[in-house]
Design a protein around this motif. Sequence first.
Motif, PDB file in Angstrom:
ATOM      1  N   LEU A   1       0.841  -1.279  -0.102  1.00 35.55           N
ATOM      2  CA  LEU A   1      -0.183  -0.144   0.062  1.00 35.55           C
ATOM      3  C   LEU A   1       0.769   1.296  -0.027  1.00 35.55           C
ATOM      4  O   LEU A   1       0.657   2.211  -0.730  1.00 35.55           O
ATOM      5  CB  LEU A   1      -0.795  -0.028   1.222  1.00 35.55           C
ATOM      6  N   GLY A   2       1.831   1.422   0.976  1.00 32.26           N
ATOM      7  CA  GLY A   2       2.542   2.489   0.827  1.00 32.26           C
ATOM      8  C   GLY A   2       3.607   2.597  -0.305  1.00 32.26           C
ATOM      9  O   GLY A   2       4.113   3.885  -0.617  1.00 32.26           O
ATOM     10  N   GLN A   3       4.092   1.668  -0.814  1.00 35.11           N
ATOM     11  CA  GLN A   3       5.187   1.616  -1.772  1.00 35.11           C
ATOM     12  C   GLN A   3       4.645   1.353  -3.382  1.00 35.11           C
ATOM     13  O   GLN A   3       5.359   1.634  -4.037  1.00 35.11           O
ATOM     14  CB  GLN A   3       6.342   0.754  -1.268  1.00 35.11           C
TER      15      GLN A   3
ATOM     16  N   SER B   1       5.105  -7.215   5.025  1.00 32.37           N
ATOM     17  CA  SER B   1       3.687  -7.335   4.539  1.00 32.37           C
ATOM     18  C   SER B   1       3.364  -6.742   3.223  1.00 32.37           C
ATOM     19  O   SER B   1       3.659  -5.621   3.245  1.00 32.37           O
ATOM     20  CB  SER B   1       2.775  -7.125   5.588  1.00 32.37           C
ATOM     21  N   ALA B   2       3.086  -7.741   2.325  1.00 34.03           N
ATOM     22  CA  ALA B   2       2.938  -6.960   0.847  1.00 34.03           C
ATOM     23  C   ALA B   2       2.543  -8.432  -0.011  1.00 34.03           C
ATOM     24  O   ALA B   2       2.333  -9.504   0.363  1.00 34.03           O
ATOM     25  CB  ALA B   2       4.189  -6.374   0.230  1.00 34.03           C
TER      26      ALA B   2
ATOM     27  N   GLY C   1      -0.113   3.692  -9.992  1.00 35.29           N
ATOM     28  CA  GLY C   1      -1.514   3.060 -10.233  1.00 35.29           C
ATOM     29  C   GLY C   1      -2.699   4.355  -9.957  1.00 35.29           C
ATOM     30  O   GLY C   1      -2.639   5.419  -9.415  1.00 35.29           O
ATOM     31  N   THR C   2      -3.950   3.809 -10.776  1.00 39.59           N
ATOM     32  CA  THR C   2      -5.064   4.764 -10.888  1.00 39.59           C
ATOM     33  C   THR C   2      -6.058   3.719 -10.668  1.00 39.59           C
ATOM     34  O   THR C   2      -6.118   2.759 -11.290  1.00 39.59           O
ATOM     35  CB  THR C   2      -5.331   5.671 -12.335  1.00 39.59           C
ATOM     36  N   ARG C   3      -6.932   3.932  -9.680  1.00 36.96           N
ATOM     37  CA  ARG C   3      -8.234   3.222  -9.447  1.00 36.96           C
ATOM     38  C   ARG C   3      -9.178   3.673 -10.378  1.00 36.96           C
ATOM     39  O   ARG C   3      -9.834   4.891  -9.924  1.00 36.96           O
ATOM     40  CB  ARG C   3      -8.305   3.092  -8.117  1.00 36.96           C
TER      41      ARG C   3
END
Lengths: 117, 112
Positions: free
Chosen positions: A39-41, A87-88, B105-107
């Motif tokens: 999510l962060g990277q 976590s990923a 990314g684009t959602r």
Amino acid sequence: GAGVSQSPSNKVTEKGKDVELRCDPISGHTALYWYRQSLGQGLEFLIYFQGNSAPDKSGLPSDRFSAERTGGSVSTLTIQRTQQEDSAVYLCASSLQSSRGGTDTQYFGPGTRLTVL
Amino acid sequence: AQSVSQHNHHVILSEAASLELGCNYSYGGTVNLFWYVQYPGQHLQLLLKYFSGDPLVKGIKGFEAEFIKSKFSFNLRKPSVQWSDTAEYFCAVTTGRRALTFGSGTRLQVQP
């Protein structure tokens, strides 16, 4: 034919444990890549294997991460002493890397979702 | 090192609306450009790619992208989106290194 396969699809582990993630590339593909999606990277490159050449390890985030590719086919990504930030989703891709050179399309597997508690 | 910027993080459209997703890269040399799509619960799939030749490339499912070298851009377009286009879209670039550098990314959410 079959695409890139990865196992396990999900892995939950405790902080400090070692994990192994497996990738089976498309048959005949000489290049294999590992990426991770978090999510962060976003999507980050980890390591790249091409034939019998020395792998490009420039994307590995720490020396806890290592990977090998046996017989030019299956690859295993190992994370030692896992941390919560590991976590990923770990993605594997393969490409043909034709002898004429140039860039080939990378085909991705479904990924392994790693959760470190 | 090269980088890729996708300016639209979340786009919401109604069915039949036109779509354009921005992608800019930073690298002065020869690049190869890709758009990948990730449908909910599925893995990354190639939508289209540009290696050389005609800068307007057509991909699967009615998508196309135009490489504008002077603008370092490779925007993705579709004239009329469908609900089934709901997914996350990633722009990516390779150079001689061959590992992909991805945008964030684009959602895309398409409302019926």
